[in-house]
Design an enzyme around this catalytic site. Sequence first.
Site, PDB file in Angstrom:
ATOM      1  N   GLY A  82       0.828  -1.203   0.000  1.00 37.85           N
ATOM      2  CA  GLY A  82       0.000   0.000   0.000  1.00 37.85           C
ATOM      3  C   GLY A  82       0.859   1.246   0.000  1.00 37.85           C
ATOM      4  O   GLY A  82       2.066   1.195  -0.254  1.00 37.85           O
ATOM      5  N   GLY A  95       5.487   4.217   5.210  1.00 36.38           N
ATOM      6  CA  GLY A  95       6.128   4.160   6.520  1.00 36.38           C
ATOM      7  C   GLY A  95       5.229   4.497   7.680  1.00 36.38           C
ATOM      8  O   GLY A  95       5.687   4.579   8.821  1.00 36.38           O
ATOM      9  N   GLU A 103      10.232  -2.800   3.686  1.00 29.40           N
ATOM     10  CA  GLU A 103       9.433  -2.667   2.464  1.00 29.40           C
ATOM     11  C   GLU A 103      10.328  -2.338   1.271  1.00 29.40           C
ATOM     12  O   GLU A 103      10.152  -2.885   0.180  1.00 29.40           O
ATOM     13  CB  GLU A 103       8.353  -1.601   2.661  1.00 29.40           C
ATOM     14  CG  GLU A 103       7.233  -2.064   3.584  1.00 29.40           C
ATOM     15  CD  GLU A 103       6.280  -0.959   4.023  1.00 29.40           C
ATOM     16  OE1 GLU A 103       5.219  -1.290   4.580  1.00 29.40           O
ATOM     17  OE2 GLU A 103       6.599   0.233   3.824  1.00 29.40           O
ATOM     18  N   LYS A 121      -5.655   8.247  -0.981  1.00 24.63           N
ATOM     19  CA  LYS A 121      -4.187   8.297  -0.923  1.00 24.63           C
ATOM     20  C   LYS A 121      -3.567   9.015  -2.128  1.00 24.63           C
ATOM     21  O   LYS A 121      -2.356   9.238  -2.160  1.00 24.63           O
ATOM     22  CB  LYS A 121      -3.618   6.871  -0.840  1.00 24.63           C
ATOM     23  CG  LYS A 121      -4.146   6.046   0.323  1.00 24.63           C
ATOM     24  CD  LYS A 121      -3.802   6.662   1.667  1.00 24.63           C
ATOM     25  CE  LYS A 121      -4.072   5.732   2.830  1.00 24.63           C
ATOM     26  NZ  LYS A 121      -5.483   5.411   3.025  1.00 24.63           N
TER      27      LYS A 121
END
Length: 219
Positions: A82, A95, A103, A121
């Site tokens: 994501g 983060g 990641e 987002k």
Amino acid sequence: MNQLEMKKLAAQAALEYVTADTIVGVGSGSTVNCFIEALGTIKNKIQGVVAASKASEELLRKQGIEVFNANDVSSLDIYVDGADEINPQKMMIKGGGAALTREKIVAALAKKFICIVDSSKQVDVLGSTFPLPVEVIPMARSQVGRKLVALGGAPEYREGVVTDNGNVILDVHNFSILNPVEMEKELNNVAGVVTNGIFALRGADVVIVGTPEGAKIID
């Protein structure tokens, strides 16, 4: 349609990119949790996964999916994760869950990075709605904080949070990230910084956005 339903739409659409008998890279966070749940429905199709956080590992094992160590895998076909923010160039801030370093490691193993998000987002400029997480060696916290202030940021120590790597997080407000590639490089060159949450040097290849109208694919 609520935010969770949009996340589930994006997660479900990402299953189309999972090919048989492969090892899948999996990130972390609430949207990825939806993907892990969906992946459980086809777990017999894949060899297993490499997970970017201990929390994701735990969820995957609960689904009965085998988890591989990143050191035992030379490459991955896909990495699904994501984002806290994503811009039109498929660059991201990540983060929020403090798993940014792992990641980046798992994303670097993958031939294709698939980012799954809900429509909230999407931003034009990174840093518009979400502070930039920076993972820092604990003894360098104050030193790095001063450097971030000198660069125009307003760092805030994320109290009570220790990363899976034993480090701390500074969340940097007031950054309008107009050149994500250069900013990512500059921050990573600061002594004591493990990595920062800009994913621009290795951005997404495909973005799947959960919207009230369905899953929208940007590739």
